[in-house]
Design an enzyme around this catalytic site. Structure first.
Site: not given
Length: 408
Positions: A222, A250-253
């Site tokens: 990020t 994919r869903v990330g931080l």
């Protein structure tokens, strides 16, 4: 950059930004320093306004970061295994506690715009027939919602990708795609020769890890921004293109509640406590540790200072993951700001006095910058560890900035 109409040079403010933890090649340092400086100035232009809001300042700064191809957010993002850009972003308002996030959204130049609007609609409660405003939207649904609210540029995903996908990202994708194909072929051959063994599969995984580590510029996940305004309102946000070669969807931080960013105006027991935090890294283990929220909570409970809290949380999540199977990169960076605002005249609004900023990182480098009304120009740095690549550890930076006028 000049301040717009309504700007008040006496208004106090503070903004902190980061461009990710990982390894920042010296060749890219000039571009990264430039975009952090411009992001700080974009936020300051809004925070100097009488009507400027922290949510808008965070969004404006992150849009600058998203539009620059040197960051892994928006334009220039890492590509999915299918060769497309899917972005994550989130924003949190410290006063209301409202959070807005978008995950794996395709064909969007500025995912932070959707996240900011999600926060605003939750604050105002502007929905038809009393429906609950959404907090998190993903995929094509997030893109359609953004278009319906006129916060996105019209066009197809393919048209947006023509701007979002840079030559650098495409070349990196081709290189990694070839590596994966080679490793996959070796894995099949190994399975045929050693149907019950694991040694050769582990070797393949190690080869992928070492090849990825050899890449000249390796920035994990990020970018982030934390803003505090004249009255001590605080907000923060994150945005990311995600890890390279991620699985589509994919869903990330950067989109995950409590993990990529956190802002609060009260401590765990309700006492005033202004804090904001942004986290960067290979997201899954940081998501499991709710890293951003844990950092803010630890700071409020211990009162040991932002640097101590950030290092404690980073060491904790690294330790929790150290015994688990896998060779994934566990490096990360945490940026945290604690603000001091007080009421000078009874019955009046609080006024920002000072901030403490800290950055803790287990990566080889961490790009950070900050700016405030008492600072002549944005202070920008690519923090670099003296540790060797194979050495584990946590480095940190901290500073206290007095934002009060120096003379009467």
């Amino acid at each position: 950059m000049m301040a717009g109409d309504g700007a008040d040079q006496s208004r106090r403010f503070f903004v902190a930004v980061h461009v990710g933890a990982g390894y920042h090649a010296a060749a890219n340092e000039k571009a990264l320093r430039s975009v952090m400086r411009r992001a700080c100035l974009a936020a300051s232009t809004i925070l100097r306004q009488d009507s400027g809001e922290c949510i808008d300042a965070v969004s404006a700064a992150i849009q600058v970061l998203e539009d620059d191809p040197s960051t892994n957010a928006g334009r220039g993002s890492n590509l999915t295994e299918d060769g497309h850009v899917e972005c994550d972003a989130s924003l949190m308002d410290g006063d209301s506690g409202m959070f807005g996030g978008v995950g794996a959204v395709p064909g969007v130049r500025n995912a932070i715009k959707i996240a900011a609007l999600l926060v605003k609609e939750q604050i105002t409660g502007s929905t038809l027939l009393g429906r609950i405003p959404p907090m998190l939207l993903v995929g094509e649904g997030a893109r359609r919602w953004g278009k319906s609210k006129s916060v996105l540029i019209p066009g197809t995903v393919t048209e947006a990708d023509q701007w979002l996908v840079t030559e650098r990202a495409r070349n990196q994708w081709r290189r990694f795609k070839a590596m994966l194909s080679e490793v996959g072929a070796k894995s099949i051959l190994s399975a045929e020769e050693h149907p019950r063994g694991t040694e050769n599969n582990e070797t393949c995984e190690e080869n992928v890890s070492s090849c990825a580590a050899a890449d000249e510029d390796k920035i994990m996940d990020t970018v982030g921004v934390i803003c505090v305004d004249n009255e001590g309102h605080i907000a923060c946000g994150s945005s990311s293109g995600g890890i390279a070669m991620k699985i589509s969807g994919r869903v990330g931080l950067a989109a995950t509640y409590g993990s990529g960013c956190w802002a609060s105006s009260k401590g765990p027991f309700g006492a005033p406590f202004l804090v904001g935090c942004c986290v960067s890294g290979a997201g899954e283990y940081l998501m499991r540790g709710f890293a951003a929220r844990e950092c803010c909570t630890s700071l409020a409970l211990s009162q040991a200072g932002p640097a101590s809290a950030a290092m404690k949380v980073l060491r904790s999540v690294m330790h929790q993951e150290s015994s688990k199977i896998g060779t994934a990169d566990k490096t990360a960076g945490i940026l945290v700001v604690q603000a001091d605002a007080s009421v000078v005249v009874p019955g009046s609004k609080p006024e920002l006095n000072a901030v403490e900023i800290a950055a803790a990182y287990s990566s080889l480098s961490f790009g950070v910058g900050y700016y405030g009304n008492s600072i002549e120009k944005p202070k920008i740095s690519i923090l670099r560890t003296r540790r060797q690549m194979s050495e584990a550890g946590v480095d940190h930076f901290e500073a206290r900035i007095d934002l009060r006028p120096t003379c009467c």
